[in-house]
Scaffold this motif. Structure first.
Motif, PDB file in Angstrom:
ATOM      1  N   LEU A  30       0.824  -1.206   0.000  1.00 30.08           N
ATOM      2  CA  LEU A  30       0.000   0.000   0.000  1.00 30.08           C
ATOM      3  C   LEU A  30       0.858   1.256   0.000  1.00 30.08           C
ATOM      4  O   LEU A  30       0.620   2.199  -0.766  1.00 30.08           O
ATOM      5  N   VAL A  31       1.888   1.269   0.840  1.00 28.80           N
ATOM      6  CA  VAL A  31       2.793   2.425   0.896  1.00 28.80           C
ATOM      7  C   VAL A  31       3.513   2.610  -0.434  1.00 28.80           C
ATOM      8  O   VAL A  31       3.633   3.736  -0.951  1.00 28.80           O
ATOM      9  N   LEU A  32       3.997   1.529  -1.009  1.00 31.87           N
ATOM     10  CA  LEU A  32       4.723   1.618  -2.273  1.00 31.87           C
ATOM     11  C   LEU A  32       3.813   2.103  -3.398  1.00 31.87           C
ATOM     12  O   LEU A  32       4.239   2.894  -4.252  1.00 31.87           O
ATOM     13  N   LEU A  33       2.574   1.644  -3.398  1.00 31.65           N
ATOM     14  CA  LEU A  33       1.646   2.081  -4.437  1.00 31.65           C
ATOM     15  C   LEU A  33       1.351   3.568  -4.337  1.00 31.65           C
ATOM     16  O   LEU A  33       1.375   4.291  -5.336  1.00 31.65           O
ATOM     17  N   VAL A  34       1.086   4.034  -3.116  1.00 32.99           N
ATOM     18  CA  VAL A  34       0.663   5.423  -2.933  1.00 32.99           C
ATOM     19  C   VAL A  34       1.798   6.397  -3.179  1.00 32.99           C
ATOM     20  O   VAL A  34       1.620   7.418  -3.867  1.00 32.99           O
ATOM     21  N   TYR A  35       2.982   6.111  -2.659  1.00 34.46           N
ATOM     22  CA  TYR A  35       4.063   7.091  -2.690  1.00 34.46           C
ATOM     23  C   TYR A  35       5.024   6.906  -3.862  1.00 34.46           C
ATOM     24  O   TYR A  35       5.820   7.809  -4.139  1.00 34.46           O
ATOM     25  N   PHE A 416       0.241  15.133  -4.321  1.00 30.98           N
ATOM     26  CA  PHE A 416      -0.195  15.645  -3.029  1.00 30.98           C
ATOM     27  C   PHE A 416      -0.608  17.110  -3.080  1.00 30.98           C
ATOM     28  O   PHE A 416      -0.501  17.825  -2.095  1.00 30.98           O
ATOM     29  N   ALA A 417      -1.077  17.536  -4.247  1.00 29.10           N
ATOM     30  CA  ALA A 417      -1.532  18.920  -4.374  1.00 29.10           C
ATOM     31  C   ALA A 417      -2.953  19.095  -3.867  1.00 29.10           C
ATOM     32  O   ALA A 417      -3.428  20.225  -3.740  1.00 29.10           O
ATOM     33  N   SER A 418      -3.650  17.996  -3.574  1.00 26.33           N
ATOM     34  CA  SER A 418      -5.026  18.064  -3.076  1.00 26.33           C
ATOM     35  C   SER A 418      -5.189  17.072  -1.936  1.00 26.33           C
ATOM     36  O   SER A 418      -4.428  16.099  -1.837  1.00 26.33           O
ATOM     37  N   PRO A 419      -6.159  17.279  -1.059  1.00 26.32           N
ATOM     38  CA  PRO A 419      -6.343  16.372   0.085  1.00 26.32           C
ATOM     39  C   PRO A 419      -6.759  14.967  -0.366  1.00 26.32           C
ATOM     40  O   PRO A 419      -7.611  14.798  -1.231  1.00 26.32           O
ATOM     41  N   THR A 420      -6.137  13.970   0.221  1.00 23.65           N
ATOM     42  CA  THR A 420      -6.476  12.564  -0.010  1.00 23.65           C
ATOM     43  C   THR A 420      -6.417  11.825   1.321  1.00 23.65           C
ATOM     44  O   THR A 420      -5.803  12.309   2.285  1.00 23.65           O
ATOM     45  N   PRO A 421      -7.028  10.639   1.402  1.00 22.86           N
ATOM     46  CA  PRO A 421      -6.931   9.865   2.650  1.00 22.86           C
ATOM     47  C   PRO A 421      -5.502   9.505   3.017  1.00 22.86           C
ATOM     48  O   PRO A 421      -5.195   9.295   4.191  1.00 22.86           O
ATOM     49  N   PHE A 422      -4.608   9.446   2.020  1.00 24.90           N
ATOM     50  CA  PHE A 422      -3.251   9.007   2.294  1.00 24.90           C
ATOM     51  C   PHE A 422      -2.385  10.106   2.919  1.00 24.90           C
ATOM     52  O   PHE A 422      -1.340   9.817   3.497  1.00 24.90           O
ATOM     53  N   ASN A 423      -2.763  11.363   2.782  1.00 25.25           N
ATOM     54  CA  ASN A 423      -2.035  12.429   3.483  1.00 25.25           C
ATOM     55  C   ASN A 423      -2.901  13.045   4.575  1.00 25.25           C
ATOM     56  O   ASN A 423      -2.752  14.223   4.901  1.00 25.25           O
ATOM     57  N   LEU A 424      -3.839  12.225   5.110  1.00 23.21           N
ATOM     58  CA  LEU A 424      -4.703  12.607   6.234  1.00 23.21           C
ATOM     59  C   LEU A 424      -5.529  13.841   5.916  1.00 23.21           C
ATOM     60  O   LEU A 424      -5.815  14.672   6.780  1.00 23.21           O
ATOM     61  N   GLY A 425      -5.930  13.959   4.649  1.00 23.82           N
ATOM     62  CA  GLY A 425      -6.778  15.068   4.245  1.00 23.82           C
ATOM     63  C   GLY A 425      -6.075  16.401   4.183  1.00 23.82           C
ATOM     64  O   GLY A 425      -6.739  17.444   4.096  1.00 23.82           O
ATOM     65  N   GLN A 426      -4.749  16.418   4.220  1.00 21.48           N
ATOM     66  CA  GLN A 426      -3.996  17.663   4.220  1.00 21.48           C
ATOM     67  C   GLN A 426      -3.312  17.865   2.863  1.00 21.48           C
ATOM     68  O   GLN A 426      -2.886  16.904   2.219  1.00 21.48           O
TER      69      GLN A 426
END
Length: 581
Positions: A30-35, A416-426
């Protein structure tokens, strides 16, 4: 046979160790896919815009020559760094001679060179107008142009003297953890020392050599500062030029091609390493140093150590020399004619000037923690994975090392220019937290490859023996596997912190304006022709990294490692002949 019966039979064939590996692989994937993977897919999609015209222009244009030049420089860099790094590792882990402890510290000094100011130091030292060519021309009548290093030769020189620690750290860790009883047995059976090295030691060093080759090749393919300073048009330079000119699809296509070449090299190295199993099944007799005896041999060793230390110190000493130089005073002289403390006073007089150093220290430390947690987990999963897909996981982890920092920075900006669940909505862009994320993504392969090389030498039977004696899987890993691979983890963590502390290429794309890291501040000073202040920052950076190297060296405890091996042999309750069969 029904589907449920087949699944039940399949599950029954899995051991508890296999199930543990598969379970912990879920968060890792999951981490590898997202980042890593999803941002890369965005780049690949961008490269396909326009019906693939960018790839057609790549083949017919200058990018094809740039690719060939990048591959050639990278292969030569792998060879030169292997010779230097492996030679130093053997010298410092197997022999005791005057100056050994000092040389051990300075052997890692090139890692303390900041990328930008490091390239400047090599130019001031080895270029046609540098210290050494001017000295040879003034006192020996040599042609300064003939004895200087410019262009491709300059890039290879920078790579050779700054990237060899990838081999040195991996090979040193492997040699320190190797079993002396195997070498003694080989010599007792009549093998010469040369044959013993060829048939016993070198095969055991294969994982470490593969690790060093992969890291060196990929970082050389993605190198930017040295080609930029020496004006060598590698593929990385083409990517930056394409992005700067707004040709995003062309830059994306060039990035994809660069990634494919590096991944092919990764697969070739994996195939070579996987041809055999490089593990020791013996009790792990600790290595002892060979003391060089005699006045003449010890004197030669001391002089040789001094020469090596001078060569390794020269770029760092040049930075220190620039730090005390009055800007604009050093023109045609061999050495600067005027010196001052004003460059350091300018930094320490203003508390804001120390802010970039604090930012780099904290962000590199956070990135290193993430690299250790995920990198060690990835190394364990890839090494212990018994089903299909191991190679794919390896490639997923190593992809960031195949890309220039600018590409990684732009990928993160997009992801990461928009909020997503993977950056805790930030929204991470514009915040301080984007820097440790970038350092984590970029330098995760360092910890992974170093830990993987250390883990490849540990036989899984040690964990199985611990579980048979009542320990659960986590306890077996915590008390046996992790301590045995601690040197590899420490080496990878050390490289990740140092590289993160001096990272420039990705930082300049994503850093928040109010939180400039020290590498960006160095660039700003160079751009403003404040070479003295830039070198002063570089000197402070090197001092801090040298302190980290000394602390890391103190943390290495061979006696504790020896006690651990004896404890492992006792806990497993397996005598040496049984473990060898």
């Amino acid at each position: 046979m029904t589907l449920m019966q087949r699944l039940s039979q399949r599950r029954s064939g899995l051991t508890s160790s296999d199930r543990f590996v598969y379970w912990i692989s879920v968060p890792l994937i999951l981490v590898l896919l997202v980042y890593i993977v999803f941002p890369m897919l965005a780049t690949a999609i961008t490269s396909a815009e326009g019906g693939g015209e960018a790839y057609g222009g790549f083949i017919s244009g200058s990018s094809g020559k740039a690719l060939g030049l990048s591959v050639g420089i990278s292969l030569v860099s792998v060879f030169t760094t292997c010779v230097i790094g492996t030679g130093l590792a053997v010298l410092l882990t197997r022999f005791d001679f005057p100056g050994r402890q000092v040389l051990r510290i300075f052997a890692l000094l090139p890692m303390a060179l900041p990328p930008l100011i490091g390239a400047v130091s090599f130019y001031f030292l080895y270029a046609e107008s540098g210290i050494i060519p001017r000295f040879l021309a003034a006192y020996f009548g040599a042609d300064a142009a003939a004895v200087s290093a410019n262009g491709v030769a300059g890039v290879i020189l920078v790579h050779s003297l700054t990237m060899y620690p990838y081999f040195y750290l991996a090979v040193s860790s492997a040699l320190s953890g190797s079993d002396a009883s195997l070498e003694e047995a080989s010599l007792n059976l009549g093998a010469s020392r040369c044959r013993m090295w060829r048939t016993v030691i070198l095969p055991m060093l294969t994982p470490a050599l593969v690790s060093g080759a992969l890291l060196t090749f990929m970082v050389s393919m993605a190198s930017f500062t040295a080609p930029q300073f020496y004006n060598v048009q590698t593929l990385t330079m083409q990517i930056v030029a394409s992005r700067t000119s707004g040709a995003y699809s062309t830059a994306a296509a060039q990035s994809v091609v660069l990634s494919v070449v590096s991944i092919l090299f990764l697969l070739i190295m994996r195939w070579y390493q996987n041809r055999r199993v490089y593990r020791s099944l013996s009790k792990g007799t600790p290595q002892s140093l060979t003391v060089i005896q005699g006045f003449i041999p010890r004197s030669v060793a001391a002089i040789g150590s001094l020469i090596i230390v001078v060569i390794l110190m020269a770029p760092a000493a040049t930075i220190a020399l620039l730090a005390f130089t009055v800007d604009g005073s050093w023109t045609i002289q061999i050495l600067p004619p005027e010196y001052t403390l004003g460059n350091f006073a300018k930094i320490f007089a203003d508390p804001e000037s120390l802010h970039p150093i604090l930012v780099s220290t904290q962000m590199a430390l956070l990135g290193m923690v993430g690299c250790v947690l995920v990198g060690v987990l990835a190394a364990f999963v890839v090494t212990r994975w018994s089903g299909p897909g191991k190679g794919l996981l390896d490639v997923m982890v190593m992809i960031p090392w195949a890309l220039p920092g600018t590409v990684i920075g732009v990928n993160l900006v997009t992801a990461f220019a928009s909020p997503t669940p993977f950056n805790l909505g930030q929204v991470l862009i514009g915040s301080l937290w984007i820097l440790p994320v970038a350092y984590f993504v970029r330098f995760l392969p360092l910890v992974f490859r170093s830990a993987n090389a250390a883990l490849a030498q540990i036989d899984p039977s040690l964990e199985e023996a611990a579980r048979n004696l009542g320990a659960d899987t986590l306890r077996a890993i915590r008390t046996i596997t992790v301590p045995l691979m601690s040197r590899g983890i420490l080496a990878g963590a050390l490289m990740a912190f140092i590289q993160g502390f001096g990272e420039y290429v990705a930082s300049v794309v994503i850093y928040p304006a109010q939180f400039a890291p020290v590498s960006v501040e160095i660039y700003n000073r160079i751009y403003s022709n404040e070479f003295g202040t830039a070198a002063a920052y570089g000197t402070l950076q090197m001092v801090l990294i040298v302190i980290v190297l000394i602390i890391a060296q103190r943390l290495e405890k061979p006696r504790g490692q020896r006690g651990l091996r004896q404890k492992v042999a006792t806990r497993t309750a397996l005598p040496l002949p049984v473990m060898n069969t």
